[in-house]
Design a protein around this motif. Structure first.
Motif, PDB file in Angstrom:
ATOM      1  N   ARG A 200      29.410  14.584  47.209  1.00 16.64           N
ATOM      2  CA  ARG A 200      29.347  16.035  47.372  1.00 16.64           C
ATOM      3  C   ARG A 200      29.813  16.446  48.770  1.00 16.64           C
ATOM      4  O   ARG A 200      30.585  17.396  48.919  1.00 16.64           O
TER       5      ARG A 200
ATOM      6  N   ILE B 213      33.590  16.058  49.023  1.00 12.54           N
ATOM      7  CA  ILE B 213      34.303  17.134  48.315  1.00 12.54           C
ATOM      8  C   ILE B 213      34.248  18.415  49.140  1.00 12.54           C
ATOM      9  O   ILE B 213      35.258  19.104  49.322  1.00 12.54           O
ATOM     10  N   GLU B 214      33.056  18.713  49.653  1.00 10.70           N
ATOM     11  CA  GLU B 214      32.874  19.923  50.462  1.00 10.70           C
ATOM     12  C   GLU B 214      33.813  19.904  51.668  1.00 10.70           C
ATOM     13  O   GLU B 214      34.491  20.888  51.949  1.00 10.70           O
TER      14      GLU B 214
ATOM     15  N   VAL C 206      37.537  20.368  50.434  1.00 10.92           N
ATOM     16  CA  VAL C 206      37.828  21.715  49.928  1.00 10.92           C
ATOM     17  C   VAL C 206      37.857  22.725  51.075  1.00 10.92           C
ATOM     18  O   VAL C 206      38.757  23.579  51.138  1.00 10.92           O
ATOM     19  N   ARG C 207      36.919  22.612  52.008  1.00 10.14           N
ATOM     20  CA  ARG C 207      36.878  23.547  53.124  1.00 10.14           C
ATOM     21  C   ARG C 207      38.072  23.320  54.058  1.00 10.14           C
ATOM     22  O   ARG C 207      38.677  24.262  54.551  1.00 10.14           O
TER      23      ARG C 207
ATOM     24  N   ALA D 242      41.108  24.864  52.460  1.00  8.24           N
ATOM     25  CA  ALA D 242      41.039  26.327  52.525  1.00  8.24           C
ATOM     26  C   ALA D 242      41.411  26.828  53.926  1.00  8.24           C
ATOM     27  O   ALA D 242      42.107  27.835  54.063  1.00  8.24           O
ATOM     28  N   LEU D 243      40.986  26.131  54.948  1.00  5.93           N
ATOM     29  CA  LEU D 243      41.253  26.579  56.319  1.00  5.93           C
ATOM     30  C   LEU D 243      42.633  26.175  56.819  1.00  5.93           C
ATOM     31  O   LEU D 243      43.198  26.839  57.679  1.00  5.93           O
TER      32      LEU D 243
ATOM     33  N   LYS E 188      45.833  28.665  56.257  1.00  4.59           N
ATOM     34  CA  LYS E 188      45.972  29.928  56.989  1.00  4.59           C
ATOM     35  C   LYS E 188      46.243  29.695  58.465  1.00  4.59           C
ATOM     36  O   LYS E 188      45.645  28.848  59.059  1.00  4.59           O
TER      37      LYS E 188
END
Lengths: 219, 108
Positions: B93, B96-97, B100-101, B104-105, B108
Motif C-alpha cells: 500500500r 502504491i501510494e 501514484v503521488r 501525479a506531482l 506538473k
C-alpha cells in the motif's frame, strides 16, 4: 493578504456534477489545485476544462492522500496559505476570505458546521462523540472535528503533514494541531448535505475513533 | 483404520496442492515458492495420515492429545501468516501510494 500566495486544494473523486462550479467559485480567491483521486466518472475532464491545475491519481488512494498531494504541490509552488475544501459543493468558496483573514493571527482555521441543516442524526451523534474524545485526548475544544473546510499557513502544513490516507485525515490534523500546540480558531459555515451515501460513514467514524486512541498511545 | 477427519485432511491438502500447482503454472509463483508450499502440503498430508509421528513432540511439550498439538500449531501458523500478510499489505500500500503521488506531482 495577496491572493497569489493562496492555494485552494480541492480533492475530488467522482464529483463530475459539482467540480466545475466549485472551481469557478473558488478561482477569484487564489490558485486552485484539483486532485482527482482516481475518479471513474468525468471529474478529471470537467476539471481540465477549467484553467486550473489538475493533479491526477491514477488509482483511488483516499482523501488524506489526495489532500497531501495537493498541499505538497502548493508548498512546492510557493504557497504561503492553503485552503482545503470539498468538491461536492458542501463548502461555500465565498467564505475563503474569512478563513484567510483568520490566518493573520492563527496557524490553522477550522470550519464548523452549525448542524442546523439536514445532517443525518447518526453523523451528528458521531461528530459530537469525536469532539468530546478530541477534547479528552488532545485538549482541543472543537465544535466540529470532521469538517473538511480548513485553512493553514504553509509553515503550519509542514508541521501538520499527515500520514492518514482516508477520512481520518481530519482527525489527524486536529490531533497534530493539539500536539504541536498550533494556534487555531473556528469559523462557522452552513451545513449542506447533497448525498448521504458519500463522505464519512459510520464505519469510517469507528475507524477514526480507534486511530485517535492509537495516535495518543503511540505519540 | 483411516478416520473421516483424516480423509477430509488429505482432500484439503490435495486441493491446496492443486491450487499451488495452478499458481505456479500461471507464473504467479516462482519455482522456490512452489516447492516450499508443496512441501508444506505434503508434510500436512503425511502428518494427517500418520499422526503418531508427532507423538514424541506432543510428549515433550506435555500435551495429552495429539489433537491439542495440531490445534496449537495451526493457530500459531495462522497468527504468523496473518501478521505476515498484514505487513506485506501495508508495505504494498505504501509503495502504491508513493508511486501514484509521485506520478501525479511529476506531470506538473
Amino acid at each position: 493578504m495577496r491572493f497569489m500566495d493562496v492555494f485552494i486544494v480541492i480533492p475530488a473523486r467522482n464529483e463530475e456534477s459539482t467540480i466545475a462550479g466549485v472551481i469557478k467559485r473558488a478561482q477569484p480567491f487564489g490558485k486552485v489545485v484539483v486532485v482527482d483521486d482516481g475518479s471513474t466518472d468525468n471529474t478529471h475532464d470537467e476539471a481540465q476544462r477549467t484553467d486550473v491545475v489538475v493533479l491526477h491519481h491514477v488509482v483511488n488512494l483516499g482523501k488524506g492522500c489526495a489532500l497531501k498531494t495537493g498541499c505538497d504541490y502548493a508548498v512546492r509552488e510557493g504557497a504561503e496559505h492553503i485552503v482545503i475544501l470539498d468538491a461536492d459543493a458542501q463548502h461555500d468558496p465565498e467564505q475563503i476570505p474569512e478563513f484567510l483573514a483568520a490566518l493573520n493571527n492563527h496557524d490553522v482555521v477550522f470550519g464548523y458546521r452549525t448542524f442546523a441543516g439536514d445532517m443525518p442524526r447518526i453523523l451528528r451523534f458521531g461528530n459530537a462523540f469525536i469532539s468530546r474524545l478530541t477534547l479528552f485526548l488532545y485538549g482541543i475544544a472543537l465544535r466540529d472535528t470532521q469538517c473538511g473546510y480548513r485553512a493553514f499557513t504553509a509553515d503550519a502544513y509542514k508541521k501538520l503533514r499527515w500520514n492518514a490516507t482516508d477520512y481520518s485525515v481530519e482527525s489527524e490534523i486536529v490531533s497534530t494541531t493539539g500536539r504541536k500546540k498550533l494556534r487555531y480558531v473556528e469559523i462557522s459555515i452552513p451545513t449542506v448535505y447533497h448525498n448521504k451515501y458519500k463522505g464519512t460513514t459510520v464505519i469510517d467514524g469507528m475507524k477514526i475513533v480507534l486511530k485517535m486512541v492509537w495516535w495518543k498511545v503511540s505519540s | 483404520m483411516v478416520l473421516v477427519v483424516q480423509i477430509v485432511g488429505v482432500i484439503f491438502a490435495v486441493l491446496l496442492m492443486y491450487f499451488t500447482f495452478l499458481n505456479y503454472k500461471r507464473n504467479d509463483m516462482s519455482l522456490s515458492e512452489f516447492i516450499f508450499w508443496s512441501a508444506i502440503w505434503v508434510v500436512f498430508m503425511y502428518v494427517t495420515l500418520f499422526p503418531s509421528t508427532l507423538s514424541a513432540i506432543a510428549d515433550t511439550l506435555q500435551l495429552v492429545r495429539l489433537m491439542d498439538l495440531f490445534t496449537i500449531s495451526a493457530l500459531m501458523f495462522l497468527i504468523v501468516l496473518t501478521f505476515y500478510n498484514y505487513m506485506m499489505t501495508m508495505h504494498t500500500r505504501r509503495k502504491i501510494e508513493h508511486v501514484v503521488r509521485a506520478v501525479a506531482l511529476r506531470k506538473k
